[in-house]
Design a protein around this motif. Sequence first.
Motif, PDB file in Angstrom:
ATOM      1  N   GLN A  49       0.819  -1.214   0.000  1.00  0.00           N
ATOM      2  CA  GLN A  49       0.000   0.000   0.000  1.00  0.00           C
ATOM      3  C   GLN A  49       0.854   1.266   0.000  1.00  0.00           C
ATOM      4  O   GLN A  49       0.514   2.249  -0.661  1.00  0.00           O
ATOM      5  N   ASP A  50       1.968   1.219   0.729  1.00  0.00           N
ATOM      6  CA  ASP A  50       2.688   2.459   1.028  1.00  0.00           C
ATOM      7  C   ASP A  50       4.098   2.572   0.458  1.00  0.00           C
ATOM      8  O   ASP A  50       4.667   3.662   0.456  1.00  0.00           O
ATOM      9  N   SER A  51       4.699   1.472   0.017  1.00  0.00           N
ATOM     10  CA  SER A  51       6.089   1.527  -0.445  1.00  0.00           C
ATOM     11  C   SER A  51       6.153   1.388  -1.962  1.00  0.00           C
ATOM     12  O   SER A  51       6.039   0.284  -2.503  1.00  0.00           O
ATOM     13  N   ASP A  52       6.347   2.495  -2.643  1.00  0.00           N
ATOM     14  CA  ASP A  52       6.422   2.456  -4.109  1.00  0.00           C
ATOM     15  C   ASP A  52       7.579   1.585  -4.582  1.00  0.00           C
ATOM     16  O   ASP A  52       7.465   0.872  -5.587  1.00  0.00           O
ATOM     17  N   LYS A  53       8.692   1.636  -3.860  1.00  0.00           N
ATOM     18  CA  LYS A  53       9.858   0.831  -4.243  1.00  0.00           C
ATOM     19  C   LYS A  53       9.533  -0.657  -4.142  1.00  0.00           C
ATOM     20  O   LYS A  53       9.850  -1.436  -5.042  1.00  0.00           O
ATOM     21  N   PHE A  54       8.900  -1.036  -3.037  1.00  0.00           N
ATOM     22  CA  PHE A  54       8.568  -2.450  -2.867  1.00  0.00           C
ATOM     23  C   PHE A  54       7.497  -2.877  -3.861  1.00  0.00           C
ATOM     24  O   PHE A  54       7.563  -3.988  -4.415  1.00  0.00           O
ATOM     25  N   SER A  79      16.752 -11.868  14.322  1.00  0.00           N
ATOM     26  CA  SER A  79      17.011 -11.023  13.160  1.00  0.00           C
ATOM     27  C   SER A  79      15.665 -10.564  12.624  1.00  0.00           C
ATOM     28  O   SER A  79      14.615 -10.991  13.114  1.00  0.00           O
ATOM     29  N   ARG A  80      15.677  -9.705  11.632  1.00  0.00           N
ATOM     30  CA  ARG A  80      14.401  -9.177  11.144  1.00  0.00           C
ATOM     31  C   ARG A  80      13.577 -10.241  10.433  1.00  0.00           C
ATOM     32  O   ARG A  80      12.359 -10.259  10.528  1.00  0.00           O
ATOM     33  N   MET A  81      14.245 -11.119   9.720  1.00  0.00           N
ATOM     34  CA  MET A  81      13.571 -12.242   9.071  1.00  0.00           C
ATOM     35  C   MET A  81      14.616 -13.218   8.570  1.00  0.00           C
ATOM     36  O   MET A  81      15.786 -12.866   8.405  1.00  0.00           O
ATOM     37  N   LYS A  82      14.204 -14.446   8.354  1.00  0.00           N
ATOM     38  CA  LYS A  82      15.095 -15.433   7.761  1.00  0.00           C
ATOM     39  C   LYS A  82      14.258 -16.461   7.019  1.00  0.00           C
ATOM     40  O   LYS A  82      13.062 -16.631   7.296  1.00  0.00           O
ATOM     41  N   THR A 113      12.538  -7.070   3.245  1.00  0.00           N
ATOM     42  CA  THR A 113      11.613  -8.029   2.642  1.00  0.00           C
ATOM     43  C   THR A 113      11.975  -8.284   1.182  1.00  0.00           C
ATOM     44  O   THR A 113      11.997  -9.437   0.728  1.00  0.00           O
ATOM     45  N   ALA A 114      12.279  -7.218   0.453  1.00  0.00           N
ATOM     46  CA  ALA A 114      12.714  -7.384  -0.935  1.00  0.00           C
ATOM     47  C   ALA A 114      14.011  -8.186  -0.990  1.00  0.00           C
ATOM     48  O   ALA A 114      14.195  -9.046  -1.864  1.00  0.00           O
ATOM     49  N   HIS A 115      14.904  -7.910  -0.054  1.00  0.00           N
ATOM     50  CA  HIS A 115      16.187  -8.620   0.018  1.00  0.00           C
ATOM     51  C   HIS A 115      15.960 -10.117   0.237  1.00  0.00           C
ATOM     52  O   HIS A 115      16.585 -10.957  -0.423  1.00  0.00           O
ATOM     53  N   GLU A 116      15.045 -10.455   1.143  1.00  0.00           N
ATOM     54  CA  GLU A 116      14.776 -11.865   1.439  1.00  0.00           C
ATOM     55  C   GLU A 116      14.148 -12.566   0.233  1.00  0.00           C
ATOM     56  O   GLU A 116      14.509 -13.702  -0.105  1.00  0.00           O
ATOM     57  N   LEU A 117      13.216 -11.898  -0.417  1.00  0.00           N
ATOM     58  CA  LEU A 117      12.580 -12.487  -1.594  1.00  0.00           C
ATOM     59  C   LEU A 117      13.580 -12.658  -2.733  1.00  0.00           C
ATOM     60  O   LEU A 117      13.531 -13.641  -3.477  1.00  0.00           O
ATOM     61  N   GLN A 118      14.497 -11.709  -2.866  1.00  0.00           N
ATOM     62  CA  GLN A 118      15.508 -11.823  -3.916  1.00  0.00           C
ATOM     63  C   GLN A 118      16.438 -13.003  -3.648  1.00  0.00           C
ATOM     64  O   GLN A 118      16.895 -13.669  -4.580  1.00  0.00           O
ATOM     65  N   VAL A 163      22.449  -9.847  -4.352  1.00  0.00           N
ATOM     66  CA  VAL A 163      21.071  -9.423  -4.106  1.00  0.00           C
ATOM     67  C   VAL A 163      20.987  -7.899  -4.104  1.00  0.00           C
ATOM     68  O   VAL A 163      20.102  -7.301  -4.733  1.00  0.00           O
ATOM     69  N   ASN A 164      21.914  -7.260  -3.400  1.00  0.00           N
ATOM     70  CA  ASN A 164      21.899  -5.798  -3.327  1.00  0.00           C
ATOM     71  C   ASN A 164      22.100  -5.164  -4.695  1.00  0.00           C
ATOM     72  O   ASN A 164      21.452  -4.163  -5.030  1.00  0.00           O
ATOM     73  N   ALA A 165      22.993  -5.746  -5.485  1.00  0.00           N
ATOM     74  CA  ALA A 165      23.231  -5.212  -6.829  1.00  0.00           C
ATOM     75  C   ALA A 165      21.968  -5.298  -7.681  1.00  0.00           C
ATOM     76  O   ALA A 165      21.683  -4.407  -8.486  1.00  0.00           O
ATOM     77  N   ARG A 166      21.194  -6.354  -7.485  1.00  0.00           N
ATOM     78  CA  ARG A 166      19.950  -6.502  -8.240  1.00  0.00           C
ATOM     79  C   ARG A 166      18.877  -5.522  -7.764  1.00  0.00           C
ATOM     80  O   ARG A 166      17.970  -5.172  -8.521  1.00  0.00           O
ATOM     81  N   LEU A 167      18.980  -5.112  -6.504  1.00  0.00           N
ATOM     82  CA  LEU A 167      17.981  -4.192  -5.958  1.00  0.00           C
ATOM     83  C   LEU A 167      18.276  -2.735  -6.291  1.00  0.00           C
ATOM     84  O   LEU A 167      17.452  -1.861  -6.015  1.00  0.00           O
ATOM     85  N   VAL A 168      19.432  -2.482  -6.883  1.00  0.00           N
ATOM     86  CA  VAL A 168      19.800  -1.108  -7.232  1.00  0.00           C
ATOM     87  C   VAL A 168      18.727  -0.462  -8.105  1.00  0.00           C
ATOM     88  O   VAL A 168      18.340   0.695  -7.904  1.00  0.00           O
ATOM     89  N   LYS A 169      18.216  -1.220  -9.074  1.00  0.00           N
ATOM     90  CA  LYS A 169      17.274  -0.626 -10.028  1.00  0.00           C
ATOM     91  C   LYS A 169      15.944  -0.240  -9.390  1.00  0.00           C
ATOM     92  O   LYS A 169      15.150   0.487  -9.994  1.00  0.00           O
TER      93      LYS A 169
END
Length: 291
Positions: A49-54, A79-82, A113-118, A163-169
């Motif tokens: 609903q609120d995160s355009d990036k996500f 941790s935040r999630m695993k 969350t995006a990081h975990e899904l990636q 994963v982080n490199a893929r999330l750059v875009k």
Amino acid sequence: MTTAVGRNDLCPCMSGKKYKHCCSSRENMIKEIGLPVFSEDYVLQMLLQDSDKFINFYKNERHKISTKINWAFDERLNSRMKSIGLENPDTKEIEYVVIIKQVPIQFAHAFDTAHELQHLILNQEGFPSLSYINNTNNTNINWISGMKDLACRISNSITDPLVNARLVKYDFDLWDNYDRVAKAQMPYLQSIKNIFPNEPSQMEGRAFIASAFIQAVLDWEAACRISPNANNNYIKNLRSMFPVTTKETEDILALIKTHGYASPDQASIIFYNIIQKFGLGRLFRLSNLNI
């Protein structure tokens, strides 16, 4: 889900459906998970609903995960999630279980969350990781735990930056993540420095330092794509604290720069070179990504 649920009751997963049309056929899997399980729509509602990036990430990437995802809640999580893989006792197929400590997931954790899904997408693509082989019949629990942790850290030194490199875009704040990882790693590295002022002679300790250094450099490079002026004090600190180990890790970084690490085959080559360089071939083997 420990209390009895009627077939016509609303499903405890918060999907809004009746239990008989939702989780009733998955009772055995939910028992196997052993934690409350929630529907993906409910878990991700705030982000969607609120995160355009996500939202942009989810729209373009979620379909790449064909394996079933179970979203499980555990407030004790440190941790935040695993994510883990778990066999469904009915179908005998492996399903993903993403364990989270907050339901629904809050806006502030969109990147996590995006990081975990990636990471799950990497798993779907067949990316390798290292796993510990206890072929010496060592029964020391602390040793076994330490080696499993080292295998995970070496694996993450490649997969996390990828994963982080893929999330750059998707324009996530990679600098914030870089800073968070640096702060989390430093206590471990400082403890090694305190024990071994002249750097550890054991291959395992040097491999730990090398994995932290590799991840720091690759994460920093990814962060620089969004924030070109991001400081690299963490990398400088690693070089200062462990000049010998970081210097001998430069050839691994050169190999990464030359051959890349963005495909399963490339990642396998990097992992192989790391374990060979630090004499860990007897302890670790390549396997499918340990999520």
